[in-house]
Design an enzyme around this catalytic site. Structure first.
Site, PDB file in Angstrom:
ATOM      1  N   ALA A  50     -21.800   1.028 -15.472  1.00 54.43           N
ATOM      2  CA  ALA A  50     -21.593   2.463 -15.672  1.00 54.43           C
ATOM      3  C   ALA A  50     -20.575   2.720 -16.781  1.00 54.43           C
ATOM      4  O   ALA A  50     -20.746   3.624 -17.598  1.00 54.43           O
ATOM      5  CB  ALA A  50     -21.132   3.106 -14.367  1.00 54.43           C
ATOM      6  N   ALA A  51     -19.517   1.914 -16.804  1.00 54.16           N
ATOM      7  CA  ALA A  51     -18.512   2.071 -17.863  1.00 54.16           C
ATOM      8  C   ALA A  51     -19.104   1.733 -19.221  1.00 54.16           C
ATOM      9  O   ALA A  51     -18.865   2.416 -20.217  1.00 54.16           O
ATOM     10  CB  ALA A  51     -17.303   1.189 -17.566  1.00 54.16           C
ATOM     11  N   GLU A 128     -39.776   2.139  -8.034  1.00 56.38           N
ATOM     12  CA  GLU A 128     -39.437   0.782  -7.616  1.00 56.38           C
ATOM     13  C   GLU A 128     -37.922   0.633  -7.570  1.00 56.38           C
ATOM     14  O   GLU A 128     -37.193   1.365  -8.246  1.00 56.38           O
ATOM     15  CB  GLU A 128     -40.012  -0.242  -8.605  1.00 56.38           C
ATOM     16  CG  GLU A 128     -41.491  -0.089  -8.879  1.00 56.38           C
ATOM     17  CD  GLU A 128     -41.932  -0.884 -10.103  1.00 56.38           C
ATOM     18  OE1 GLU A 128     -41.382  -1.983 -10.320  1.00 56.38           O
ATOM     19  OE2 GLU A 128     -42.807  -0.395 -10.841  1.00 56.38           O
ATOM     20  N   LYS A 130     -34.365  -0.868  -8.512  1.00 57.42           N
ATOM     21  CA  LYS A 130     -33.780  -1.480  -9.701  1.00 57.42           C
ATOM     22  C   LYS A 130     -32.935  -2.669  -9.249  1.00 57.42           C
ATOM     23  O   LYS A 130     -31.806  -2.509  -8.797  1.00 57.42           O
ATOM     24  CB  LYS A 130     -32.939  -0.479 -10.488  1.00 57.42           C
ATOM     25  CG  LYS A 130     -32.462  -1.004 -11.830  1.00 57.42           C
ATOM     26  CD  LYS A 130     -31.734   0.083 -12.611  1.00 57.42           C
ATOM     27  CE  LYS A 130     -31.362  -0.400 -14.001  1.00 57.42           C
ATOM     28  NZ  LYS A 130     -30.429  -1.550 -13.961  1.00 57.42           N
ATOM     29  N   ASP A 132     -30.544  -5.751  -9.205  1.00 62.07           N
ATOM     30  CA  ASP A 132     -29.357  -6.119  -9.983  1.00 62.07           C
ATOM     31  C   ASP A 132     -29.340  -7.640 -10.153  1.00 62.07           C
ATOM     32  O   ASP A 132     -28.614  -8.361  -9.468  1.00 62.07           O
ATOM     33  CB  ASP A 132     -28.096  -5.648  -9.266  1.00 62.07           C
ATOM     34  CG  ASP A 132     -26.893  -5.600 -10.198  1.00 62.07           C
ATOM     35  OD1 ASP A 132     -27.081  -5.739 -11.415  1.00 62.07           O
ATOM     36  OD2 ASP A 132     -25.764  -5.438  -9.699  1.00 62.07           O
ATOM     37  N   ARG A 151     -34.193 -13.020 -20.825  1.00 63.39           N
ATOM     38  CA  ARG A 151     -34.478 -11.838 -21.645  1.00 63.39           C
ATOM     39  C   ARG A 151     -33.918 -11.978 -23.052  1.00 63.39           C
ATOM     40  O   ARG A 151     -34.528 -11.582 -24.029  1.00 63.39           O
ATOM     41  CB  ARG A 151     -33.895 -10.583 -20.982  1.00 63.39           C
ATOM     42  CG  ARG A 151     -34.163  -9.314 -21.772  1.00 63.39           C
ATOM     43  CD  ARG A 151     -33.437  -8.114 -21.171  1.00 63.39           C
ATOM     44  NE  ARG A 151     -33.768  -6.917 -21.890  1.00 63.39           N
ATOM     45  CZ  ARG A 151     -33.180  -6.527 -23.032  1.00 63.39           C
ATOM     46  NH1 ARG A 151     -32.228  -7.279 -23.552  1.00 63.39           N
ATOM     47  NH2 ARG A 151     -33.533  -5.420 -23.649  1.00 63.39           N
ATOM     48  N   GLU A 194     -37.033 -10.044 -12.394  1.00 66.35           N
ATOM     49  CA  GLU A 194     -35.610 -10.357 -12.236  1.00 66.35           C
ATOM     50  C   GLU A 194     -35.453 -11.572 -11.332  1.00 66.35           C
ATOM     51  O   GLU A 194     -36.109 -11.668 -10.288  1.00 66.35           O
ATOM     52  CB  GLU A 194     -34.865  -9.180 -11.593  1.00 66.35           C
ATOM     53  CG  GLU A 194     -34.873  -7.900 -12.384  1.00 66.35           C
ATOM     54  CD  GLU A 194     -33.828  -7.889 -13.484  1.00 66.35           C
ATOM     55  OE1 GLU A 194     -32.736  -8.443 -13.279  1.00 66.35           O
ATOM     56  OE2 GLU A 194     -34.120  -7.318 -14.547  1.00 66.35           O
ATOM     57  N   TYR A 246     -42.401  -7.632 -11.717  1.00 66.67           N
ATOM     58  CA  TYR A 246     -42.845  -6.233 -11.684  1.00 66.67           C
ATOM     59  C   TYR A 246     -43.430  -5.715 -12.992  1.00 66.67           C
ATOM     60  O   TYR A 246     -43.813  -4.545 -13.081  1.00 66.67           O
ATOM     61  CB  TYR A 246     -41.684  -5.319 -11.297  1.00 66.67           C
ATOM     62  CG  TYR A 246     -40.425  -5.558 -12.110  1.00 66.67           C
ATOM     63  CD1 TYR A 246     -40.315  -5.135 -13.424  1.00 66.67           C
ATOM     64  CD2 TYR A 246     -39.345  -6.235 -11.555  1.00 66.67           C
ATOM     65  CE1 TYR A 246     -39.174  -5.365 -14.166  1.00 66.67           C
ATOM     66  CE2 TYR A 246     -38.193  -6.466 -12.279  1.00 66.67           C
ATOM     67  CZ  TYR A 246     -38.110  -6.038 -13.586  1.00 66.67           C
ATOM     68  OH  TYR A 246     -36.977  -6.276 -14.325  1.00 66.67           O
ATOM     69  N   LYS A 334     -29.595   5.736 -11.772  1.00 63.49           N
ATOM     70  CA  LYS A 334     -28.494   4.875 -11.357  1.00 63.49           C
ATOM     71  C   LYS A 334     -27.748   5.514 -10.190  1.00 63.49           C
ATOM     72  O   LYS A 334     -27.374   6.686 -10.244  1.00 63.49           O
ATOM     73  CB  LYS A 334     -27.534   4.627 -12.533  1.00 63.49           C
ATOM     74  CG  LYS A 334     -28.184   3.972 -13.761  1.00 63.49           C
ATOM     75  CD  LYS A 334     -28.601   2.553 -13.497  1.00 63.49           C
ATOM     76  CE  LYS A 334     -27.422   1.603 -13.469  1.00 63.49           C
ATOM     77  NZ  LYS A 334     -26.824   1.357 -14.773  1.00 63.49           N
ATOM     78  N   CYS A 428       4.919  -9.443 -25.603  1.00 65.79           N
ATOM     79  CA  CYS A 428       3.843 -10.088 -24.857  1.00 65.79           C
ATOM     80  C   CYS A 428       4.418 -10.778 -23.617  1.00 65.79           C
ATOM     81  O   CYS A 428       5.345 -11.580 -23.730  1.00 65.79           O
ATOM     82  CB  CYS A 428       3.129 -11.102 -25.747  1.00 65.79           C
ATOM     83  SG  CYS A 428       1.902 -12.098 -24.878  1.00 65.79           S
ATOM     84  N   CYS A 431       4.022 -14.807 -24.166  1.00 67.38           N
ATOM     85  CA  CYS A 431       4.750 -15.606 -25.155  1.00 67.38           C
ATOM     86  C   CYS A 431       6.009 -14.932 -25.686  1.00 67.38           C
ATOM     87  O   CYS A 431       6.784 -15.555 -26.418  1.00 67.38           O
ATOM     88  CB  CYS A 431       3.841 -15.966 -26.328  1.00 67.38           C
ATOM     89  SG  CYS A 431       3.356 -14.556 -27.357  1.00 67.38           S
ATOM     90  N   CYS A 446      -1.189  -8.790 -28.744  1.00 62.28           N
ATOM     91  CA  CYS A 446      -0.296  -9.856 -29.200  1.00 62.28           C
ATOM     92  C   CYS A 446      -1.025 -10.584 -30.319  1.00 62.28           C
ATOM     93  O   CYS A 446      -2.150 -11.052 -30.132  1.00 62.28           O
ATOM     94  CB  CYS A 446       0.006 -10.822 -28.052  1.00 62.28           C
ATOM     95  SG  CYS A 446       0.892 -12.305 -28.587  1.00 62.28           S
ATOM     96  N   CYS A 451       0.168 -17.839 -28.662  1.00 58.48           N
ATOM     97  CA  CYS A 451       0.231 -17.235 -27.337  1.00 58.48           C
ATOM     98  C   CYS A 451      -0.552 -18.081 -26.329  1.00 58.48           C
ATOM     99  O   CYS A 451      -1.758 -18.303 -26.508  1.00 58.48           O
ATOM    100  CB  CYS A 451      -0.354 -15.822 -27.376  1.00 58.48           C
ATOM    101  SG  CYS A 451      -0.323 -14.986 -25.778  1.00 58.48           S
TER     102      CYS A 451
END
Length: 711
Positions: A50-51, A128, A130, A132, A151, A194, A246, A334, A428, A431, A446, A451
């Site tokens: 979603a993000a 159908e 979805k 995951d 894919r 899937e 599918y 979704k 940081c 480091c 940083c 680091c």
């Protein structure tokens, strides 16, 4: 759109509210590319679907509002995905498209409205689940499984046939009665679906990993993707994967009229087809199906994140066709994420592989969407301030897309009286080096090459094929070198002795209980590879150093303009920005990197070890008849079978420059099959475009076609 985070991901008015759209567009492109790589190459996403979708939506809206910032290499200009190099490439019979998302019932109903308006009536729709999981393609010839692939990027995947054959619900041969129903029973057909890991299997897998002191997978989808890409098929066999099939690459191969009938044929053929499917003849039936599935979502033995709604009739699907990235005849509704409240115990800072400092919420453990959550990303300092979350708050948490936990905000009435605002540390935490925040970016970083938090990824990148190409220095060996203190940065590679490598404890024991070491034979080979890597040249060094924003092509452009490290060190930020294809953002990144004391020390130690930091001008022995011309390659070169990398190398041998993007300065675009947005950009700019046959004539004659380079 269902709100995920109004302050960060609500992009409805992004085009109107962003004060510096160029910087925001560039930052979004970089962030999306980073998460695309993590999702497809590493099977280790840092953010939820979603993000990611929200970031992509914001970028699309900004690009639409500001067409002057068009870039053919933008993530919005391709279908998406990442093709790894571990397995042989497989070209799909037809592109595996993405599906556009409806982020809530309101958007789903809007799509149904548009569909009915376009077709003039409400047509039957196949609904159908979805799943995951991880997308796969199965190819059958004469009824027998001959190939299976991931894919990938939608056009090319990875050959995972040996691993797929270990999954018990994948038929190795189609049932006779189903095969007889095909238009041509002996012809090749490609089916899609899937691969997934049941929840119970996922829990057992992570429990076993924990018992052995190892990290588990973040979620069943990652576990499935990682299991499919195991070098040893026996590992895949014991991961208890399943599949749901599918779709097909071509409906023409089947003697049936629609999706619902196709699913029935698949069941008859022996495939595992999800039982939760409905053929809906009204809008009310579609919405009722979505509501029913949402109610029983948590009780299913596998993960889903929505419902896919498709026009059932193939003839209508064919008439509606596709956009550049998705079918017009389908939508993915979704599900809204589950939300819970819990206590924010602390805010810590995590240093990522690119040096980005990310605030992390340390939470009172709470169970969300099937797993216990104790930590959640807060993204960046601006996000902490926008959400106004403080240590001691009762916060609202969800797993957007059922994957990555996220803090949405706090409950004001439960805030402690002494709760203090949080600020990013100025050094940081790993480091102690100063951190910087580049203009137009949200993250502090940083920039020290020393680091420790970035060390492993930098060490792996330096040894990778595209950089210094040091065979034998794989992830495991590098991890052991780092843990043992033998190396801390890339310059330490060149101080390793044969004894250092031969005696390296690999963290395993033999049948007699004795520690296994790397050994003198492998040690000698790695030392020889290290010695050879010293001659790779400046461009490979620049790419290998992992300078932010500097990819392989950019590194080559820099090395052409400044063919020695000293010349590059002497260049001003303005001079760097003047290099074609560089610009102010990349120039600043290079300038700051080369003037960070820790980085300067590493470069000096590399020079002292004999690493060549001058661009080696290799004489190909061929006339430089294409000197001064810039070519861009797009599509698949099917006649010659050449990869675009090999084709570019052949052009460079004749003096040409090869670029990854089209501009007015491009001399010619070479368009193979399924040419993408680069072709469209060339046409819009009036840049000459040639096909593969003309490209092969260039290689044969050494001369550019008429009209190329004459402007």
């Amino acid at each position: 759109m269902t709100e995920e985070n109004p302050s960060l991901f609500d992009s409805a008015t992004a085009a109107e509210t962003v004060s510096d759209p160029a910087a925001r567009i560039e930052a979004l492109r970089r962030e999306i590319e980073h998460h695309t790589y993590l999702y497809y190459a590493k099977d280790a996403p840092e953010i939820s679907d979603a993000a990611f979708d929200s970031l992509m939506r914001e970028l699309r809206e900004l690009e639409a509002a500001h067409p002057e910032f068009y870039d053919a290499n933008s993530p919005t200009q391709r279908v998406g995905g990442y093709v790894g190099e571990q397995f042989a490439p497989v070209t799909h019979a037809a592109r595996m498209y993405s599906i556009d998302d409806a982020m809530g019932l309101e958007e789903l109903e809007a799509w149904l409205d548009r569909l009915q308006e376009t077709l003039g009536r409400f047509v039957p729709l196949c609904c159908e689940l979805k799943i995951d999981g991880s997308g796969i393609a199965l190819t059958y010839e004469d009824g027998r499984l001959v190939r299976a692939s991931t894919r990938g990027d939608g056009t090319t995947g990875e050959d995972i046939t040996a691993n797929i054959r270990t999954i018990r619900d994948v038929p190795l041969r189609l049932r006779d009665q189903a095969q007889a129903m095909l238009a041509d029973p002996e012809a090749a057909i490609e089916l899609r679906g899937e691969a997934y890991m049941p929840k119970s299997s996922f829990e057992k897998l992570n429990a076993a990993a924990a018992a052995n002191g190892k990290d588990g997978f973040a979620n069943p989808r990652n576990a499935a993707a990682g299991s499919l890409r195991q070098k040893d098929p026996s590992i895949t066999e014991h991961r208890d994967l399943s599949t749901f099939i599918y779709a097909t690459a071509s409906n023409a191969a089947f003697r049936m009229g629609g999706q619902f009938e196709l699913l029935e044929w698949m069941r008859e053929a022996g495939f595992h087809v999800n039982p939760d499917v409905a053929l809906c003849s009204t809008r009310e039936e579609v919405l009722a199906f979505c509501e029913k599935v949402l109610e029983k979502r948590s009780s299913l033995p596998y993960d889903i994140d929505g419902v896919v709604v498709k026009v059932n009739e193939f003839a209508i699907q064919d008439a509606m066709g596709f956009t550049a990235r998705a079918p017009r005849w389908a939508i993915a509704y979704k599900f809204p994420p589950e939300e819970k409240t819990t206590l924010l115990r602390d805010i810590t800072v995590q240093v990522g592989r690119t040096g980005a400092l990310t605030p992390v919420a340390e939470l009172e453990p709470v169970r969300i969407a099937g797993s216990v959550v104790a930590r959640a990303t807060l993204h960046n300092e601006d996000e902490v301030r926008r959400k106004d979350v403080r240590v001691g708050d009762t916060v609202i948490v969800r797993k957007a897309g059922d994957v990555i936990p996220e803090v949405l905000g706090h409950v004001p009435s439960l805030r402690p009286a002494d709760a203090q605002e949080w600020s990013m540390p100025q050094t940081c935490p790993s480091c102690g080096s100063p951190v910087v925040r580049e203009e137009g970016e949200a993250a502090y970083r940083c920039v020290s090459i020393d680091c420790p938090a970035q060390a492993h990824e930098r060490l792996v990148h330096w040894a990778s094929r595209g950089a210094m190409d040091i065979e034998g220095l794989g992830d495991e060996v590098i991890g052991r070198l780092l843990e043992s203190g033998r190396v801390t940065d890339v310059a330490d590679y060149y101080n390793l002795s044969e004894y250092d490598l031969a005696t390296l404890d690999m963290g395993r024991v033999n049948k007699d209980g004795e520690a296994i070491h790397l050994g003198p034979v492998v040690a000698a080979k790695i030392l020889a590879e290290l010695q050879a890597s010293k001659q790779r040249g400046l461009a490979r060094v620049l790419f290998g150093l992992g300078i932010r924003h500097v990819g392989k092509t950019t590194a080559e452009s820099i090395a052409q303009a400044y063919p020695s490290i000293q010349a590059l060190r002497d260049a001003s930020e303005e001079q760097l920005a003047a290099i074609e294809g560089i610009g102010a953002i990349i120039a600043k990144s290079i300038y700051l990197f080369l003037r960070t004391p820790q980085n300067e020390q590493v470069i000096d130690r590399l020079l002292a070890a004999g690493v060549v930091m001058e661009e080696q001008r290799v004489d190909s022995g061929k006339p430089q008849t294409l000197a001064g011309l810039t070519f861009v390659l797009t599509g698949t070169l099917s006649q010659s079978g050449m990869s675009r990398t090999d084709a570019g190398a052949a052009l460079k041998e004749m003096g040409a420059k090869v670029s990854g993007s089209v501009s007015k300065k491009t001399s010619c675009v070479i368009a193979g099959e399924a040419a993408g947005s680069k072709y469209d950009k060339a046409v819009s700019l009036g840049v000459p475009v040639i096909d593969e046959a003309a490209f092969l004539r260039i290689l044969e004659t050494g001369e550019a076609p008429e009209g190329v380079g004459e402007a």
